[in-house]
Design an enzyme around this catalytic site. Structure first.
Site, PDB file in Angstrom:
ATOM      1  N   ASP A  31     -12.424   6.612  -5.466  1.00 13.69           N
ATOM      2  CA  ASP A  31     -12.928   6.408  -3.916  1.00 13.69           C
ATOM      3  C   ASP A  31     -12.927   8.048  -3.656  1.00 13.69           C
ATOM      4  O   ASP A  31     -13.723   8.642  -2.827  1.00 13.69           O
ATOM      5  CB  ASP A  31     -12.289   5.607  -3.037  1.00 13.69           C
ATOM      6  CG  ASP A  31     -10.810   5.730  -2.910  1.00 13.69           C
ATOM      7  OD1 ASP A  31     -10.102   6.618  -3.787  1.00 13.69           O
ATOM      8  OD2 ASP A  31     -10.034   5.109  -2.275  1.00 13.69           O
ATOM      9  N   GLY A 117       3.788  -2.895  -0.666  1.00 13.07           N
ATOM     10  CA  GLY A 117       3.953  -1.953  -1.606  1.00 13.07           C
ATOM     11  C   GLY A 117       3.842  -2.430  -3.091  1.00 13.07           C
ATOM     12  O   GLY A 117       4.223  -1.981  -3.917  1.00 13.07           O
ATOM     13  N   GLY A 119       0.795  -2.946  -4.321  1.00 11.48           N
ATOM     14  CA  GLY A 119      -0.655  -2.382  -4.729  1.00 11.48           C
ATOM     15  C   GLY A 119      -1.743  -3.282  -4.257  1.00 11.48           C
ATOM     16  O   GLY A 119      -2.810  -3.418  -4.600  1.00 11.48           O
ATOM     17  N   SER A 121      -2.431  -3.307  -0.911  1.00 10.32           N
ATOM     18  CA  SER A 121      -2.979  -2.973   0.393  1.00 10.32           C
ATOM     19  C   SER A 121      -2.459  -3.496   1.485  1.00 10.32           C
ATOM     20  O   SER A 121      -3.187  -3.718   2.494  1.00 10.32           O
ATOM     21  CB  SER A 121      -4.454  -2.694   0.235  1.00 10.32           C
ATOM     22  OG  SER A 121      -4.889  -1.708   0.112  1.00 10.32           O
ATOM     23  N   SER A 123      -0.954  -1.933   3.695  1.00  7.97           N
ATOM     24  CA  SER A 123      -1.031  -0.782   4.700  1.00  7.97           C
ATOM     25  C   SER A 123      -2.417  -0.853   5.227  1.00  7.97           C
ATOM     26  O   SER A 123      -2.478  -0.945   6.760  1.00  7.97           O
ATOM     27  CB  SER A 123      -0.686   0.588   4.086  1.00  7.97           C
ATOM     28  OG  SER A 123      -1.755   0.974   3.184  1.00  7.97           O
ATOM     29  N   ASP A 167      -9.329   1.228   0.131  1.00  7.91           N
ATOM     30  CA  ASP A 167      -8.527  -0.018   0.852  1.00  7.91           C
ATOM     31  C   ASP A 167      -9.172  -0.653   2.033  1.00  7.91           C
ATOM     32  O   ASP A 167      -9.289  -1.721   2.234  1.00  7.91           O
ATOM     33  CB  ASP A 167      -7.140   0.489   0.772  1.00  7.91           C
ATOM     34  CG  ASP A 167      -6.398   0.815  -0.477  1.00  7.91           C
ATOM     35  OD1 ASP A 167      -7.130   0.652  -1.600  1.00  7.91           O
ATOM     36  OD2 ASP A 167      -5.394   1.139  -0.619  1.00  7.91           O
TER      37      ASP A 167
END
Ligand code: ADP
Ligand code: MG
Length: 377
Positions: A31, A117, A119, A121, A123, A167
């Site tokens: 990305d 945490g 992987g 996403s 966040s 993401d």
């Protein structure tokens, strides 16, 4: 969500918004190289119950964040001022203001089924849920991709994580029953139908429970490394190098930098290949593409770990069509594509192999391509 909101803040939220986590089928670390990616949204998602405030205060509470309500002021949000989990939602409000939108405060209650945490996403799911809530509450009329870029800005500029936009675009723009073909340079995306279960296949996520930490500098170093190599080659981005130009590029570079370039260039080609296979109705053909992608991340980009490699090797030994680590690397989750009848055996074999190796028991669960961010109440 409404009941929890009432207990925390009193009164009622004006609405509830949801944004999913994601797994990337293929296209890792492409990305920020202006390249391609092919994520899907997963059924696990983050919810935000929200209500506007007239006094400019931004109050944040998360079922996962722990601790009391965090009380901030919209006008006083500056990068570095918030260092806890609250940097992600506060960062979205900051980024919206930076983009020139007039906003007031809000009370937000957050709850999530996306493991943090891992992987997957969490966040981006958190950022997108907050961005979609603000977009509706303050009638900003921003499109889903525009909101995704606001969320990326929040993560880069406020939470201090130099991630690309994949993401956030996945969480904001995915649709159920499809993978999202992203062209990060063009800022374009298209939906590619992908329903593995309808074609007798299972897609498994194995959360290795090895915590990655994108903030620890390794990710930033890879990103800077790629940008530096692109400059050395006289390119705007590694996206501009074709697979057939790799050997020529190799002669122009110090030997230790070639594997970095090789991963990005071939990974972009794998995305194109995967999209062609899906469009041709051959989802099983994704298998070898995933496995090649894993080998490239393990051997060229060097961001896998023993646990992720063990999942991939065990899954393949037990008949998986393909498997790869997904996400930024250094742990997190692995995806496994398998014929439906093999999924259970693979899942059991991975758990047994982890026990034998003395690793923590992994979480294994099936997923289907799910919907992107939206208002749900
Ligand atoms: P990933 O996005 O792969 O899950 P990150 O390290 O990028 O991993 O993001 C994880 C961080 O995001 C957590 O440590 C926490 O600060 C924040 N976060 C994610 N979901 C939540 C949530 N539901 N509540 C509070 N913080 C969250
Ligand atoms: Mg993240």
């Amino acid at each position: 969500m409404k009941e929890a909101f009432r207990r925390i803040y009193g009164g009622h939220p004006e609405g509830v918004w949801a944004a999913p986590g994601r797994v990337n089928l293929i296209g890792e670390h492409t990305d920020y190289n202006d390249g391609f990616a092919l994520p899907i949204a997963i059924p696990q998602h983050t919810l935000v119950a929200a209500r506007r405030r007239r006094d400019g205060r931004l109050r944040l509470h998360s079922a996962q964040g722990g601790g009391p309500v965090i009380d901030l002021h919209v006008a006083q949000l500056t990068p570095g001022a918030v260092t806890t989990w609250a940097a992600y939602p506060a960062g979205v409000v900051w980024a919206l203001r930076e983009a020139g939108h007039r906003l007031g405060g809000a009370d937000l209650h957050i709850d999530s089924t996306v493991p943090a945490g891992a992987g997957l996403s969490s966040s981006a799911a958190l950022e997108c849920a907050v961005a979609f809530a603000y977009n509706d509450l303050y009638e900003l009329n921003l499109s889903a991709p525009a909101l995704a870029l606001i969320c990326q800005r929040a993560e880069n500029g406020f939470a201090g994580v130099p991630c690309g936009a994949m993401d956030q675009l996945a969480s904001a723009c995915c649709t159920a029953g499809a993978a999202l073909h992203l062209d990060l340079r063009a800022g374009a995306h298209e939906q590619v139908p992908f329903a593995p279960e309808a074609q007798g296949m299972s897609l498994l996520v194995v959360d290795t429970r090895v915590k990655h930490d994108l903030g620890d500098g390794a990710y930033a170093a890879l990103r800077t490394g790629c940008e530096r190599v692109a400059r050395l080659l006289g390119l705007e981005a590694l996206r501009d190098l074709a697979p057939e130009d790799l050997s020529r590029a190799g002669k122009a570079l110090p030997a230790h930098l070639l594997p970095l370039v090789r991963h990005v260039v071939r990974e972009n080609a794998r995305v194109t290949d995967a999209v062609s296979q899906l469009r041709a109705g051959r989802p099983a053909a994704l298998g070898p593409i995933l496995t090649d992608g894993h080998a490239s991340l393990r051997d060229d980009f060097r961001i896998s770990c023993a646990e992720s490699d063990l999942v991939v090797d065990t899954a393949l030994a037990h008949g998986a069509l393909g498997a790869r680590m997904t996400g930024g690397g250094f742990g997190g989750s692995v995806i496994v594509l398998a014929e439906e009848g093999r999924a259970e055996g693979i899942s059991a074999a991975v758990t047994t192999a982890f026990r034998a190796a003395g690793y923590q028991v992994p979480h294994v669960f099936p997923i289907t391509p799910a919907a992107g961010a939206r208002r749900i109440a």
